[in-house]
Design a protein around this motif. Structure first.
Motif, PDB file in Angstrom:
ATOM      1  N   ASN A 267      36.767  47.863  29.719  1.00 19.81           N
ATOM      2  CA  ASN A 267      36.400  46.694  30.501  1.00 19.81           C
ATOM      3  C   ASN A 267      37.624  45.989  31.070  1.00 19.81           C
ATOM      4  O   ASN A 267      37.595  45.503  32.189  1.00 19.81           O
ATOM      5  CB  ASN A 267      35.602  45.702  29.639  1.00 19.81           C
TER       6      ASN A 267
ATOM      7  N   SER B 269      40.429  47.241  32.003  1.00 20.88           N
ATOM      8  CA  SER B 269      41.022  47.949  33.148  1.00 20.88           C
ATOM      9  C   SER B 269      40.323  47.583  34.464  1.00 20.88           C
ATOM     10  O   SER B 269      40.908  47.708  35.540  1.00 20.88           O
ATOM     11  CB  SER B 269      40.963  49.465  32.924  1.00 20.88           C
ATOM     12  N   ALA B 270      39.070  47.101  34.377  1.00 17.46           N
ATOM     13  CA  ALA B 270      38.352  46.708  35.598  1.00 17.46           C
ATOM     14  C   ALA B 270      38.970  45.465  36.226  1.00 17.46           C
ATOM     15  O   ALA B 270      38.779  45.216  37.415  1.00 17.46           O
ATOM     16  CB  ALA B 270      36.890  46.455  35.267  1.00 17.46           C
ATOM     17  N   PHE B 271      39.687  44.667  35.440  1.00 18.02           N
ATOM     18  CA  PHE B 271      40.294  43.443  35.973  1.00 18.02           C
ATOM     19  C   PHE B 271      41.672  43.701  36.584  1.00 18.02           C
ATOM     20  O   PHE B 271      42.237  42.804  37.204  1.00 18.02           O
ATOM     21  CB  PHE B 271      40.449  42.408  34.850  1.00 18.02           C
TER      22      PHE B 271
ATOM     23  N   ASP C 254      41.083  28.464  44.731  1.00 17.65           N
ATOM     24  CA  ASP C 254      40.335  29.672  45.080  1.00 17.65           C
ATOM     25  C   ASP C 254      40.446  30.693  43.939  1.00 17.65           C
ATOM     26  O   ASP C 254      39.455  31.301  43.529  1.00 17.65           O
ATOM     27  CB  ASP C 254      40.897  30.255  46.387  1.00 17.65           C
TER      28      ASP C 254
ATOM     29  N   LEU D 220      41.381  29.964  40.784  1.00 20.33           N
ATOM     30  CA  LEU D 220      40.787  29.407  39.558  1.00 20.33           C
ATOM     31  C   LEU D 220      39.274  29.625  39.556  1.00 20.33           C
ATOM     32  O   LEU D 220      38.682  29.929  38.523  1.00 20.33           O
ATOM     33  CB  LEU D 220      41.094  27.904  39.472  1.00 20.33           C
ATOM     34  N   GLN D 221      38.669  29.461  40.740  1.00 19.06           N
ATOM     35  CA  GLN D 221      37.229  29.667  40.860  1.00 19.06           C
ATOM     36  C   GLN D 221      36.868  31.089  40.431  1.00 19.06           C
ATOM     37  O   GLN D 221      35.940  31.310  39.657  1.00 19.06           O
ATOM     38  CB  GLN D 221      36.817  29.433  42.307  1.00 19.06           C
TER      39      GLN D 221
ATOM     40  N   VAL E 157      37.490  31.592  36.648  1.00 15.72           N
ATOM     41  CA  VAL E 157      36.444  30.949  35.824  1.00 15.72           C
ATOM     42  C   VAL E 157      35.164  31.775  35.886  1.00 15.72           C
ATOM     43  O   VAL E 157      34.510  31.997  34.866  1.00 15.72           O
ATOM     44  CB  VAL E 157      36.214  29.497  36.307  1.00 15.72           C
ATOM     45  N   GLU E 158      34.827  32.239  37.084  1.00 14.78           N
ATOM     46  CA  GLU E 158      33.608  33.041  37.237  1.00 14.78           C
ATOM     47  C   GLU E 158      33.699  34.346  36.448  1.00 14.78           C
ATOM     48  O   GLU E 158      32.694  34.845  35.944  1.00 14.78           O
ATOM     49  CB  GLU E 158      33.369  33.346  38.721  1.00 14.78           C
ATOM     50  N   ARG E 159      34.922  34.877  36.357  1.00 11.68           N
ATOM     51  CA  ARG E 159      35.095  36.132  35.624  1.00 11.68           C
ATOM     52  C   ARG E 159      35.397  35.885  34.139  1.00 11.68           C
ATOM     53  O   ARG E 159      35.778  36.794  33.425  1.00 11.68           O
ATOM     54  CB  ARG E 159      36.225  36.964  36.268  1.00 11.68           C
TER      55      ARG E 159
ATOM     56  N   GLU F 202      36.948  26.143  31.789  1.00 13.77           N
ATOM     57  CA  GLU F 202      37.117  24.803  32.348  1.00 13.77           C
ATOM     58  C   GLU F 202      36.831  23.804  31.232  1.00 13.77           C
ATOM     59  O   GLU F 202      35.751  23.848  30.630  1.00 13.77           O
ATOM     60  CB  GLU F 202      36.128  24.644  33.503  1.00 13.77           C
TER      61      GLU F 202
END
Lengths: 117, 244
Positions: free
Chosen positions: A4, A6-8, A53, A55-56, A59-61, A66
């Motif tokens: 997982n 490695s996907a980032f 941009d 950070l958004q 955070v989503e990933r 936050e």
């Protein structure tokens, strides 16, 4: 877990700087900008547009958490961010990847040994 | 003023981004020490605005989720086929496009009627002629040569300087903005002095092998460069040329 991670990878320069600045302590946006500037020796300046941009996305990933406002802060509009466990693991994986890249580059940069006749 | 503009730019960001980070971005703007920093932050807000609308976070979230499903390090692909933008996004995007279009149209109209003055370093093409020489040598020059210099010359300076050069009877005359017409006396090369003056002179500079020319007019120590704008109708050529 490792699959997982490695996907980032690879991380963008902005994401790498943000994660590494949050590795030490929880920071608000402006402090992240200052920390990034400091740790890059003034060579990488993160603008608010790029910072938030990224950070958004982080955070989503779920790489960054936050935390919201911190009592006692001078400016109540500031929100604090913390590196999540997943974010720490991704940062470590990215550093491993970069170390391999650097090692390979150093090997290739060494002068070639003369061949025996 | 700059803060208000920054607030407007933040206001145009997608609601999701604005509600999450708008206040923080404004706090960073308020912490900016100088006007130069605030202008840089304004430019950054414009780029941020474009970025947020060009690739909305809904796309990126989907792409991020798709990336999590990649296997064995092979690249993961995500298609946006089932994505439909919300009506509010469409309205905001249309409004933004209309504003940008109007701004570009207004800017083009403004520059059409207001020529931009670009100050340039003065280059001395010709040495200043010796104006102390006697005016007794005041030769007539063939009209076919003089007519090359005749015309209207205009400067891009905001003062709107215009010089009209005429060729009459083998001699040149010049009339500059707000000043009477004065006959010119040939000094040397393509330099002329104002008749009866020891300080005022003109010279022509050619920027190709052929006319038209650039005119440099120096009056009372002030020199103005003017570019050829319009040729005057040349008088009938002389049959005979007299020289004093």
């Amino acid at each position: 877990m490792k699959e997982n991670l490695s996907a980032f990878l690879p991380l963008s320069p902005a994401a790498l700087h943000i994660l590494s600045s949050l590795a030490g302590e929880d920071l608000h946006g402006y402090a992240i900008m200052q920390q990034v500037r400091r740790q890059s020796g003034g060579q990488y300046k993160l603008s608010p547009g790029t910072l938030y941009d990224n950070l958004q996305k982080l955070v989503e990933r779920r790489l960054v958490q936050e935390l919201g406002h911190k009592p006692g802060d001078d400016d109540p509009r500031r929100r604090y961010y913390r590196l999540s466990t997943l974010g720490r693991a991704v940062l470590a994986a990215e550093m491993d990847r970069l170390e391999k890249v650097l090692r390979e580059a150093r090997l290739r940069l060494q002068p070639a040994k003369p061949r025996r006749a | 003023m700059l803060r208000r503009l920054y607030c407007v730019l933040l206001r145009f960001h997608p609601v999701r981004f604005r509600s999450r980070f708008g206040e923080e971005m404004l706090s960073i703007f308020d912490a900016a020490a100088s006007d130069a920093n605030r202008v840089a932050l304004l430019a950054d807000a414009v780029f941020s605005l474009l970025r947020q609308w060009a690739v909305p976070s809904e796309y990126r979230q989907g792409a991020a989720e798709a990336a999590l499903w990649s296997v064995d390090g092979s690249p993961a692909f995500y298609t946006f086929g089932d994505y439909k933008p919300s009506p509010s996004s469409l309205i905001a995007g249309t409004t933004l496009a209309a504003i940008v279009l109007c701004a570009v149209w207004l800017a083009s109209q403004y520059t059409w009627t207001h020529p931009v003055f670009v100050p340039m370093a003065t280059v001395q093409f010709e040495p200043k002629p010796n104006l102390g020489e006697s005016e007794s040598l005041d030769p007539r020059i063939p009209m076919n040569i003089l007519s090359q210099y005749a015309g209207t010359y205009a400067s891009s300076h905001p003062s709107g300087f215009i010089a009209t050069v005429t060729a009459e009877d083998g001699r040149l005359a010049v009339q500059t903005t707000g000043k009477p017409k004065t006959r010119l006396v040939w000094v040397n090369g393509i330099a002329f002095k104002f008749l009866g003056s020891k300080t005022d002179w003109v010279t022509f500079v050619r920027y190709s092998q052929h006319p038209p020319y650039i005119l440099i007019v120096c009056q009372a120590g002030n020199c103005v460069t003017a570019h050829f704008e319009k040729k005057l109708r040349a008088p009938a050529p002389e049959k005979k040329v007299h020289f004093h």
